[in-house]
Design a protein around this motif. Structure first.
Motif, mmCIF file in Angstrom:
data_model
loop_
_atom_site.group_PDB
_atom_site.id
_atom_site.type_symbol
_atom_site.label_atom_id
_atom_site.label_comp_id
_atom_site.label_asym_id
_atom_site.label_seq_id
_atom_site.Cartn_x
_atom_site.Cartn_y
_atom_site.Cartn_z
ATOM 1 N N ASN A 156 -6.780 7.484 1.856
ATOM 2 C CA ASN A 156 -7.057 6.283 1.056
ATOM 3 C C ASN A 156 -6.115 5.146 1.439
ATOM 4 O O ASN A 156 -6.543 3.991 1.601
ATOM 5 N N SER B 91 -5.022 11.232 -0.551
ATOM 6 C CA SER B 91 -4.217 10.053 -0.874
ATOM 7 C C SER B 91 -3.812 9.302 0.389
ATOM 8 O O SER B 91 -3.862 8.063 0.434
ATOM 9 N N GLU C 9 0.833 -1.207 0.000
ATOM 10 C CA GLU C 9 0.000 0.000 0.000
ATOM 11 C C GLU C 9 0.865 1.253 0.000
ATOM 12 O O GLU C 9 0.509 2.276 -0.611
ATOM 13 N N CYS D 257 1.783 1.950 -3.478
ATOM 14 C CA CYS D 257 0.631 2.530 -4.190
ATOM 15 C C CYS D 257 0.470 3.999 -3.842
ATOM 16 O O CYS D 257 0.130 4.825 -4.706
ATOM 17 N N LEU D 258 0.716 4.353 -2.582
ATOM 18 C CA LEU D 258 0.612 5.747 -2.153
ATOM 19 C C LEU D 258 1.654 6.617 -2.837
ATOM 20 O O LEU D 258 1.337 7.709 -3.338
ATOM 21 N N ASP E 102 -9.386 0.701 -5.154
ATOM 22 C CA ASP E 102 -8.743 1.721 -5.960
ATOM 23 C C ASP E 102 -9.060 3.096 -5.374
ATOM 24 O O ASP E 102 -10.168 3.331 -4.896
ATOM 25 N N TYR E 103 -8.080 4.002 -5.408
ATOM 26 C CA TYR E 103 -8.264 5.318 -4.795
ATOM 27 C C TYR E 103 -9.392 6.107 -5.467
ATOM 28 O O TYR E 103 -9.946 7.029 -4.869
ATOM 29 N N GLN E 104 -9.738 5.766 -6.698
ATOM 30 C CA GLN E 104 -10.795 6.477 -7.418
ATOM 31 C C GLN E 104 -12.151 5.786 -7.317
ATOM 32 O O GLN E 104 -13.129 6.242 -7.907
ATOM 33 N N SER F 150 -0.005 12.364 -9.340
ATOM 34 C CA SER F 150 -1.026 13.396 -9.152
ATOM 35 C C SER F 150 -0.463 14.790 -8.965
ATOM 36 O O SER F 150 -1.209 15.769 -9.053
ATOM 37 N N LYS G 127 3.132 6.031 -5.653
ATOM 38 C CA LYS G 127 2.760 6.095 -7.074
ATOM 39 C C LYS G 127 1.639 7.100 -7.308
ATOM 40 O O LYS G 127 1.677 7.881 -8.269
ATOM 41 N N ASP G 128 0.648 7.103 -6.419
ATOM 42 C CA ASP G 128 -0.479 8.025 -6.560
ATOM 43 C C ASP G 128 -0.030 9.470 -6.407
ATOM 44 O O ASP G 128 -0.441 10.344 -7.174
#
Length: 494
Positions: free
Chosen positions: A176, A173, A151, A154-155, A192-194, A162, A157-158
């Protein structure tokens, strides 16, 4: 009877309960520790220099001593301040001061089920089960540490994808990511964050917490009948909470269809297995609604506390670039850039560990808002405290106690370092509470904070994009977050 006499009679009927309540209130004042004089009906909740307690407790301690009484409407609450007093109460007298105090808002949300039960024996059993399950990091094919590491990637990367312009709302973020960790434990999967449903769930969580800490929420807690009689945002919050609980109920039913008792995937599976084993036991503490409310509470608490602490950690690194640089230097030496930080690295990263502890110490605690209660009448440090009295241990006063911290008002990682630069503990560190009602998710929270924090600083550098004139970073952080504003932070890929 004429209209005038009828009007007078009606007025007296309305005033009598209020006058009786006020008489009882002022009768109690002489029996309890001293404190600011309460207003009629309202107590101290609208008075200046009382709330929020984490701001005004030093002046109250100076005037009334480390044990004083405040009034939440017509109900008294005894506030405990300082390490010695709180340790004596919460640790040495854990049973006496470890009762669950009834909060009308939580009663409305949880219906006294799950770990919000009023039955102390049931609470002990459900808490024990929850702690045991949370410690079992091998519930599925991945360990808990691996879940957090994934995770964290993923953070990063987000955030990297962004960032556009000088400002980026890190809070969304980070929330999430923190929520996905507890979702992987509770539900066996991340979102998924979206994902619109996921975002809706997180919005409900933030709205409920906003209600808790608002003045309107305090008024509702002091005068429960107002909840049903008065319109307001609280009614939508309660309705939304029911909707989220209904979603967890659906998750429970879905889990039943694919449950393998030999291979539990998550918290819901473990609870269902326990429920099945206990179904024929008389007086079992495990029920379907208890499962729903336990999941709801863990989702709420873990999402909010971890995300808020991590966001403050990033803000402090932007505010103190020299400390950020030293953390990144240690990360480069121990981990380099070829792998994700893991819990096994913490022992070799004393400065990073000290910074995280200092962040938690310096972040004035929101858990000061949730009272305990006395389970019996007790003589404590010269005061007689009746059974069922609300007790507010100010853990902020412990983390800022000048008798146990060299520079309590300064952000200083050296509080957790010895002369050789190695990490050292401090007994006056109570960021997760103390005693029988200490945070049940402390182990998971510590893991999340270390891995998220280290992974973010391994890949990104954070800096303020506005000139800061406020010398108190905590006040500045609170000013932005309370108003829902985007923090003036820029993330730069290293």
């Amino acid at each position: 009877m004429g209209p005038l006499e009828a009007g007078v009679l009606l007025l007296l009927c309305l005033l009598f309960p209020l006058l009786l309540s006020s008489f009882k209130m002022y009768k109690k004042i002489v029996q309890l520790p001293p404190g600011p004089t309460p207003w009629l009906f309202l107590g101290n909740i609208l008075q200046k220099n009382v709330f929020p307690l984490y701001t005004f407790y030093p002046k109250l301690v100076e005037k009334y001593g480390p044990i004083f009484t405040i009034w939440m409407g017509p109900n008294p609450a005894i506030v405990l301040c300082g390490y010695e007093v709180i340790k004596d109460a919460m640790v040495n007298h854990a049973e006496v001061f470890g009762g669950r105090y009834t909060i009308p808002i939580t009663d409305r949300v949880y219906k006294a089920q799950g770990m919000r039960t009023k039955d102390d024996t049931k609470w002990r059993e459900l808490r024990r089960f929850t702690l045991s399950t949370l410690r079992d990091f091998g519930m599925g094919k991945k360990t808990m540490s691996e879940r957090v590491q994934e995770e964290a990637c993923c953070l990063v990367k987000d955030i990297t994808a962004s960032v556009q312009g000088n400002k980026f709302d890190l809070s969304k973020s980070i929330t999430n990511a923190a929520s996905n960790v507890i979702c992987s434990v509770l539900l066996g999967r991340r979102f998924d964050y979206q994902d619109e449903m996921f975002k809706g769930h997180l919005h409900i969580v933030t709205q409920l917490m906003s209600l808790f800490v608002s003045y309107s929420g305090m008024l509702l807690s002091c005068f429960p009948p107002m909840m049903d009689c008065l319109p307001g945002p609280h009614k939508k919050v309660f309705a939304d909470c029911k909707g989220l609980q209904a979603h967890f109920r659906e998750e429970m039913e879905s889990h039943k269809l694919t449950l393998d008792p030999e291979n539990p995937r998550d918290y819901i599976d473990c609870f269902l297995i326990k429920l099945e084993k206990e179904k024929n036991s008389p007086g079992t503490w495990y029920g379907k609604e208890d499962l729903v409310m336990c999941v709801f509470e863990l989702f709420l608490a873990s999402t909010l506390t971890t995300s808020h602490s991590l966001l403050f950690a990033i803000f402090m690194m932007a505010r103190f670039p020299d400390i950020q640089a030293k953390v990144q230097e240690e990360i480069n030496e121990v981990i380099h850039t070829n792998r994700v930080p893991g819990m096994e690295d913490r022992v070799r990263m004393p400065f990073t560990n000290a910074v995280i502890h200092e962040i938690l110490r310096y972040l004035k605690a929101s858990n000061d808002n949730f009272p305990h209660s006395t389970t019996c009448c007790v003589e404590f440090r010269g005061f007689t405290i009746p059974k069922g009295t609300a007790i507010i241990p100010s853990f902020t006063s412990v983390n800022f106690d000048p008798l146990h911290w060299e520079t309590p008002e300064e952000f200083n990682p050296a509080h957790f370092l010895d002369n050789k630069g190695q990490f050292k503990k401090n007994n006056a560190f109570m960021a997760f509470g103390a005693g029988k009602r200490a945070c049940p998710g402390e182990v998971l929270a510590r893991m999340e904070l270390f891995i998220f924090f280290s992974t973010l600083l391994q890949s990104l550098r954070f800096q303020l994009v506005e000139e800061v004139t406020d010398t108190d970073p905590l006040s500045l952080f609170i000013k932005y977050t309370n108003k829902g504003q985007i923090l003036p932070i820029q993330a730069i890929k290293r």
